[in-house]
Design an enzyme around this catalytic site. Sequence first.
Site, PDB file in Angstrom:
ATOM      1  N   ASP A 365       0.840  -1.208   0.000  1.00  0.00           N
ATOM      2  CA  ASP A 365       0.000   0.000   0.000  1.00  0.00           C
ATOM      3  C   ASP A 365       0.872   1.254   0.000  1.00  0.00           C
ATOM      4  OD1 ASP A 365      -2.349   1.864   1.013  1.00  0.00           O
ATOM      5  OD2 ASP A 365      -3.281  -0.062   0.585  1.00  0.00           O
ATOM      6  N   ASP A 366       0.294   2.330   0.411  1.00  0.00           N
ATOM      7  CA  ASP A 366       0.907   3.658   0.408  1.00  0.00           C
ATOM      8  C   ASP A 366       2.264   3.671   1.136  1.00  0.00           C
ATOM      9  OD1 ASP A 366       1.266   6.353   0.292  1.00  0.00           O
ATOM     10  OD2 ASP A 366      -0.531   6.883   1.436  1.00  0.00           O
ATOM     11  N   ASP A 477      -6.031   4.717  -5.900  1.00  0.00           N
ATOM     12  CA  ASP A 477      -6.671   5.460  -4.811  1.00  0.00           C
ATOM     13  C   ASP A 477      -6.877   6.922  -5.206  1.00  0.00           C
ATOM     14  OD1 ASP A 477      -7.687   5.961  -2.305  1.00  0.00           O
ATOM     15  OD2 ASP A 477      -6.007   5.067  -1.224  1.00  0.00           O
ATOM     16  N   ASN A 479      -7.539  10.287  -2.671  1.00  0.00           N
ATOM     17  CA  ASN A 479      -7.795  10.551  -1.261  1.00  0.00           C
ATOM     18  C   ASN A 479      -8.204  11.965  -0.883  1.00  0.00           C
ATOM     19  OD1 ASN A 479      -7.654   8.093   0.062  1.00  0.00           O
ATOM     20  ND2 ASN A 479      -5.429   8.038  -0.137  1.00  0.00           N
ATOM     21  N   ASP A 547     -12.942   2.446   4.402  1.00  0.00           N
ATOM     22  CA  ASP A 547     -11.772   2.308   5.264  1.00  0.00           C
ATOM     23  C   ASP A 547     -12.158   1.716   6.618  1.00  0.00           C
ATOM     24  OD1 ASP A 547      -9.855   3.093   3.520  1.00  0.00           O
ATOM     25  OD2 ASP A 547      -9.770   5.174   4.190  1.00  0.00           O
TER      26      ASP A 547
END
Length: 730
Positions: A365-366, A477, A479, A547
């Site tokens: 992920d990030d 994504d 955000n 989330d």
Amino acid sequence: MGIRYNEEKRLFQLDTEHTTYIIGLTEEGYTGHVYYGKRLQGMGSGYPLRTDEEPYTPSVRKGAKCSFLDKFPMEYPTGGIGDYRESCLDIRNETGSIGSELFYHSHEIRKGKEKLDGLPASFGTEEEVETLKLICEDPVLHIKAVLAYSVFETRDIITRSVQLINEGSELLRLEKVYSACLDMDNEDFEMLSLRGSWARERQIERGRIRFGKQRMSSLRGESSHQEHPFIALATPETTQETGNVYAMHFVYSGNFIAQAELSQHDQVRMTMGIHEGDFCWQLKPGDVFQAPEVVMTFSDQGLGKMTRTFHDFYRNHLIRSPYLYKKRPILINNWEATYFNFDTEKLLSIAREAKKDGIEMLVMDDGWFGKRNSDTCSLGDWTVNEEKLPGGIPELVRQVNEIGLAFGIWFEPEMISPDSDLYRAHPDWAIQIPGREGTLSRSQYVLDLSREEVREYAYESVARILRSAPIAYVKWDMNRQLSDMGSSCLPADRQGELFHRYMLGVYELQERLVTEFPDLLLENCSGGGARFDPGMLYYSPQIWCSDDTDAIERLRIQEGTALLYPLSTIGAHVSDCPNHTVGRTTPFATRGHVALAGTFGYELDITKISEEDRKQIPGQVELCHKYQNLIQTGDYYRIASWTMEKPYDCWEVAAKDGSEAMVTYVQVLSTANGHSRRIRLKGLADTAIYRLEDTEERYTGEELMLLGFPVKELWGDYQSRLFHFVKEAE
Ligand code: GLA
């Protein structure tokens, strides 16, 4: 034949297996809405247009044209000329006035359905869908409006879209272009919608419509956590099985309006389209504007039928991914496991342990690029952080593959951090208003995807990495929501195009991606589920739902999502407890059962969770393999929705041929002195014998559906059970 035209009565009749939609033309050429509802066996008549009643039509009584326009059930109402209800089209001409009026010119009926230029849209073969195009014209503005209706006969779906063509010599400004309108007599309708917030997406809301306008909408540049591009009007007392429901869902991911307006004569106007706020599109002579598509259905069997109609439609006519019915890899994502704090060794330790339990893919992920050790920097700098990942992505992928797992990666291609090399080099690439400091959200700005060079950069940032190693999956994504709408490349009088041009840019990028990497499994995401909409489904077969991974919170989030979307599209993972969003501790088994009603995967540090939880993973993985096909292809039934008074939740997925059914039951709260609860199943064969797996209990289909299946009170809160009924004999 789905579409018929009765020339004598000037009526178009659009039939699906269980519904009929009728459009009537007045003598003057107004296109009126006659009927939408249960299937008519014969051809309908045009009398519901009430053109023989006061105030009559303008050709009969010109002096009352305004009263006529203000009550006539119009297929595509235009603004500025005396229909004071919500218009679908507002056009400003060179003199600065708003006013347009559309009259029928001609029509086409064709097999099949054309693509919508630059936009996601449903599709079907010539056998599956037929399209009516009503070509209308404004004789003053010389604009042509093509109202398209595509009829998916066996699916009970009609899709609608509108195309506008400037055939005159004036510059026209489109200040509002909706995609669909449905004018009906009020049946004491209740409005159904989905509302939410970050980590609380798509909660079902229902209430009687009041006089005036009730709208769900977004001006956030995305479909949003807060309101969903969906509206349904249902007759009072509509249940899962009974009641009339008229529903519209928008195949678009940007600003939208979904509205019901109850007006003076107890008429309801239901409209859907791009939000007119901060929207103004210049249509030069010869230009064409294509409005996005609305998916419409009518159910006379309550919400359940509506739900299953949408599910089947999206599975067959919107999702293009080869993964639709393919086995999806069971993934483990490191976000909740490590957040930004990871390196190759940490990821490989997760991968090694995951492999032992049958997990099939590691998703990084990030935090793998630039100097991103927190969410305050580096978006836009898509070069690997070699301090964390020496040898770069190819080396990491090689090592993960060597362990025996596929590899997936996270990107946020639409964004730019002020603290990034990209921003330092191209500050004008961020969407912003000159002279005003941009409003930050999660310390980031949005890239101006209306600009070609920016799109090119964003695309290559992703594609370059994907070309460098065998990457099986991308989580795309997004955000933050859009604000400070200003593009350094659009002239002042075209800034009102930015919201829509941004969306067209996103679609172009995703189209390129799935074209260049046809085997890639793409999962869209937006701060959880803020861009969970039919538009994104056209590109990715699954979308991260929220989330919030808490099993109990997820019950309502997933119920609201599954009201419209097939379970196979709902990104759902088992995470660690106490849950990172709400602090609740739920049994590991319950977390697994809830995530099974989605794509299923893990989002936890498998090297750290308790032995007791860990031991359950292989069994859950097995359940996922066992049920994935049923979940991807079956019929979904909502059996119970938990409330404080009835604190249990229950849903079922039944095979289309009635051969098996999986029932998930979650007791949210336990009750003192509780009594067993009867769960009435659906979708089984009446006389067939079903065995409850792992027992010798046998029931006929009708027993399970009518008498119900008793579930005893479980010990403790947040407990769940999975029941599998398998047909043994006809
Ligand atoms: C969003 C996503 C999360 C995670 C983070 C990373 O919030 O929804 O799943 O990827 O971004 O920053």
